[in-house]
Design a protein around this motif. Structure first.
Motif, PDB file in Angstrom:
ATOM      1  N   ILE A  86       0.843  -1.199   0.000  1.00 33.84           N
ATOM      2  CA  ILE A  86       0.000   0.000   0.000  1.00 33.84           C
ATOM      3  C   ILE A  86       0.880   1.251   0.000  1.00 33.84           C
ATOM      4  CG2 ILE A  86      -1.858   1.231   1.188  1.00 33.84           C
ATOM      5  CD1 ILE A  86      -2.872  -1.327   2.249  1.00 33.84           C
TER       6      ILE A  86
ATOM      7  N   GLU B 270       3.822   1.336  -1.285  1.00 32.89           N
ATOM      8  CA  GLU B 270       4.333   1.356  -2.655  1.00 32.89           C
ATOM      9  C   GLU B 270       3.316   1.989  -3.592  1.00 32.89           C
ATOM     10  OE1 GLU B 270       5.249  -2.568  -3.947  1.00 32.89           O
ATOM     11  OE2 GLU B 270       7.410  -2.229  -3.869  1.00 32.89           O
ATOM     12  N   ALA B 271       2.053   1.652  -3.376  1.00 28.22           N
ATOM     13  CA  ALA B 271       1.004   2.218  -4.219  1.00 28.22           C
ATOM     14  C   ALA B 271       1.030   3.738  -4.110  1.00 28.22           C
ATOM     15  CB  ALA B 271      -0.361   1.675  -3.816  1.00 28.22           C
ATOM     16  N   GLY B 272       1.213   4.246  -2.895  1.00 28.70           N
ATOM     17  CA  GLY B 272       1.325   5.690  -2.726  1.00 28.70           C
ATOM     18  C   GLY B 272       2.452   6.261  -3.569  1.00 28.70           C
ATOM     19  N   HIS B 273       3.618   5.616  -3.487  1.00 30.70           N
ATOM     20  CA  HIS B 273       4.754   6.077  -4.301  1.00 30.70           C
ATOM     21  C   HIS B 273       4.441   5.943  -5.784  1.00 30.70           C
ATOM     22  CE1 HIS B 273       7.679   6.883  -1.196  1.00 30.70           C
ATOM     23  NE2 HIS B 273       7.399   5.740  -0.598  1.00 30.70           N
ATOM     24  N   ALA B 274       3.839   4.798  -6.149  1.00 30.11           N
ATOM     25  CA  ALA B 274       3.628   4.510  -7.558  1.00 30.11           C
ATOM     26  C   ALA B 274       2.692   5.522  -8.222  1.00 30.11           C
ATOM     27  CB  ALA B 274       3.070   3.104  -7.734  1.00 30.11           C
TER      28      ALA B 274
END
Lengths: 307, 403
Positions: free
Chosen positions: A202, A204-208
């Motif tokens: 999750i 990572e999703a923010g970064h992505a």
């Protein structure tokens, strides 16, 4: 072999006043700490005066607000808070508990203790949560802070009172300061744990999707860590309350007073009245804060799933 | 050590730096290495000198070794490999979640290894979005707010992003679920939210990291169909990671097979099936249902005497060149004569004798491949990118060499 050596050394140390032929020289650790405390006291005298004034002001103000209105008003307000947080059953239960405290003639002491707990916990959390965030995001910081926390948590609580008294003399302020130090550690640990436990995918999703680190902290890590952080808040408050009694030894007002007094007079009746009031206050604080933890958006969302 | 065999040389492996080049790949990866551990740079140096993954173990873990490929606009490029093959690390370098230890990753004109943090965030907002294996939804936000998350990051005003996120949810068939929480949805529906979120971001590149692997087989199949369906209208550039070969073959225009950090073969599913680059790939594809992947085109042989028929010529059994083998058995059984294979224009391009059909069913043997009719579509039926990449060698070209 080792034991033997240790014993010999121990005995030598005991006898070390003028006997110098020992395995381990007498470490003047206590002297070092004392000089350090003395140095700190004189050097930061002005700072401590300001800190003392602020804490005293805060304590007096809040204590006044809790003690001045008649018992029934304060008790009803607190019971209402409990009812809002955790339902009417806890509200009624709290009201009964408060009546018992008042019946034992400990209401003013209980309110003084509550004041001390609120102020000490607030300060402890103001320090602990940012430090916890920092250690969660920085492995070096984590390694640096961990032994300090170990030290703070395992050092016998009484010991904190000594420098606090040296610096702030007696009264509520050394009680607050010692309580803050004593209660700080779980706040830091739970915050760090909570943030580190957030699902890496999750984050990572923010970064992505191009979020900044600060935004990921606010929108993802803190909300998802909130149930754990709230468990830390609960721990901080509970530890504060347990320290409050000990703080009675340095003259901090509150339920510590009857307990300490009963100890010196072997007054079982007074001791248990003070002690039982602490228990009631503890249950009230614990139930209210753990109910608040369950009300965080993430906890609610997860509860919906299992419902 | 022999060079990494690839049945198809990476298309246009010399990057064409001309500005405003329409055929420019959407994503290009050039000699990318990723080593985790104590001395990554040293490890890369040793690897370039020919050391193996095990040789550099004490320097670090080589997750990706010398990966190069280009993905054309609108292509579905599948990276397939077992766990530990480096595919997840590879996809995370395509949006800068990991930085390559060496090599270049380009999204359009931007080289991810040189852009600063701010530009990288901008690229992630506008160019590349991602779908995650375990969905990675925010549990405390509604389905709608989850889908709108990238738009929120982009700074779009609330009303506008709600409208756009709603549209994306409808696209994936979740129109009625906007106000639910992710925890109230099933796995497949949650991943639809993940997909809607990525679609709402409206980026041209879509990274899908084992996106369907956590779903049960029926739902997975459904999601694959939905993705292909959406792709027909959206024409995104999709890089799809999977460990499931059937999924790879079903979705991929081209497939890169990874093993131990290296890409061992890049090609269309037919190429990989009919011409595995090495034993590893051959073993891997042994279980694939060949009849669904291979097409008439890949098993046909040149017509006996160069006669050209016209499709209009009445009767006889003929099949289109992109018909899967599974559908050839019935007609082949009905007539003793070889099946005729016609191209889109209806011209005869080859024939399939029964023995060729049977031979193609045996893994490991080269099906007697075609030399394609000049000028006809050289690509496999699984479809190469629908766009206009000029120098992409089709499967038949390479296959022809072995015939």
């Amino acid at each position: 072999m080792i034991t033997a050596t240790a014993t010999t050394a121990g005995q030598s140390v005991l006898a070390a006043a003028d006997d110098t032929g020992t395995f381990v020289p007498r470490l003047p650790f206590g002297d070092w700490v004392e000089s350090a405390v003395d140095w700190v006291t004189t050097t930061f005298d002005a700072v401590f005066d300001v800190v003392k004034a602020i804490l005293e002001g805060a304590f007096d103000g809040l204590e006044w607000a809790l003690q001045t209105p008649p018992f029934i008003v304060v008790a009803l307000v607190l019971a209402l808070l409990a009812a809002l947080a955790a339902g009417w059953k806890l509200g009624v239960g709290s009201l009964v508990g408060f009546a018992v405290i008042a019946g034992m003639d400990q209401w003013d002491n209980a309110m003084a203790s509550l004041t001390l707990v609120i102020i000490a916990s607030a300060i402890a959390l103001l320090i602990a949560i940012p430090v916890g965030i920092w250690t969660a995001r920085n492995d070096h910081a984590s390694r640096l802070v961990r032994p300090v926390l170990d030290f703070m948590q395992t050092m016998p609580a009484f010991v904190y009172l000594l420098p606090a008294v040296v610096i702030f003399l007696t009264g509520a302020v050394p009680g607050i300061v010692a309580t803050v130090i004593f209660a700080l550690a779980p706040g830091v640990r739970f915050t760090e744990l909570g943030i580190r436990q957030v699902d890496a995918e999750i984050v990572e999703a923010g970064h992505a999707f191009g979020s900044t680190r600060g935004r990921i902290l606010r929108q993802i890590q803190l909300p998802l860590a909130m149930p754990t952080i709230m468990a830390g808040v609960n721990q901080v408050i509970m530890l504060s309350l347990s320290m409050v009694v000990i703080a009675g030894m340095v003259g901090a007002p509150g339920l510590g007073q009857p307990v300490v007094e009963s100890l010196s007079r072997i007054d079982v009746a007074l001791g248990f009245e003070g002690g039982f009031s602490v228990v009631i206050l503890a249950i009230f604080l614990d139930r209210v804060t753990s109910a608040l933890a369950k009300r965080s958006p993430v906890a609610k969302a997860l509860a919906t799933a299992s419902a | 050590m022999p060079a990494v065999p690839t049945s198809t040389p990476t298309p246009g492996s010399t990057p064409t730096p001309g500005p405003a080049d329409r055929s420019r790949p959407a994503v290009s990866v050039e000699n990318v290495y990723k080593v985790f551990g104590r001395r990554p740079v040293k490890a890369v140096q040793r690897l370039t000198e020919g050391a193996s993954r095990d040789d550099v173990k004490n320097l670090g873990t080589a997750a990706v070794i010398d990966a190069s490929f280009e993905v054309a606009q609108g292509e579905i490029f599948v990276v397939m490999g077992l766990s530990g093959s480096g595919k997840s690390t590879l996809i995370r370098m395509l949006n800068g979640l990991w930085k390559p230890t060496a090599g270049h990753v380009r999204i359009g004109d931007d080289d991810l290894s040189t852009v600063d943090a701010k530009r990288l965030r901008a690229l992630r907002r506008t160019r590349v979005s991602m779908v995650f294996q375990h969905f990675a939804l925010l549990p405390h936000r509604t389905v709608l707010d989850n889908a709108a998350y990238p738009l929120e990051i982009q700074g779009m005003p609330r009303e506008q992003r709600i409208a756009k996120a709603t549209e994306a949810l409808e696209m994936v068939g979740l129109g009625g679920w906007a106000d639910s929480l992710p925890s109230q949805l099933s796995g497949g529906m949650r991943q639809r939210v993940g997909l809607a979120r990525a679609l709402a971001a409206d980026t041209d590149v879509l990274l899908m990291d084992e996106a369907f692997s956590a779903l049960d087989p029926l739902i997975r199949r459904e999601m694959q169909e939905q993705l292909l369906e959406l792709q027909r209208t959206l024409h995104k550039t999709i890089i799809f990671i999977t460990h499931d070969l059937n999924e790879a073959m079903h979705l991929g225009d081209r497939i890169a097979v990874m093993r131990d950090g290296r890409i061992v073969q890049i090609g269309t599913s037919e190429e990989i099936l009919s011409e595995p680059a090495n034993d590893y790939v051959a073993q891997f594809v042994a279980d694939v249902d060949r009849t669904r992947v291979l097409t008439a085109q890949s098993v046909m042989v040149p017509p006996a005497d160069g006669t050209t028929y016209s499709a209009t010529s009445d009767d006889s059994q003929y099949v289109e060149q992109d018909t899967p083998l599974a559908e050839l058995f019935a007609p082949a059984a009905e007539s003793a004569a070889p099946l005729e294979v016609h191209d889109d224009a209806g011209d005869l391009v080859g024939v399939i004798p029964r023995d060729a059909l049977l031979e193609a069913m045996v893994p490991g043997t080269e099906p007697e491949t075609t030399t394609e009719a000049p000028g006809s579509d050289a690509r496999g039926a699984m479809g190469a990118p629908p766009t206009d990449e000029p120098a992409l060698p089709g499967p038949a070209t390479t296959k022809g060499a072995t015939a």
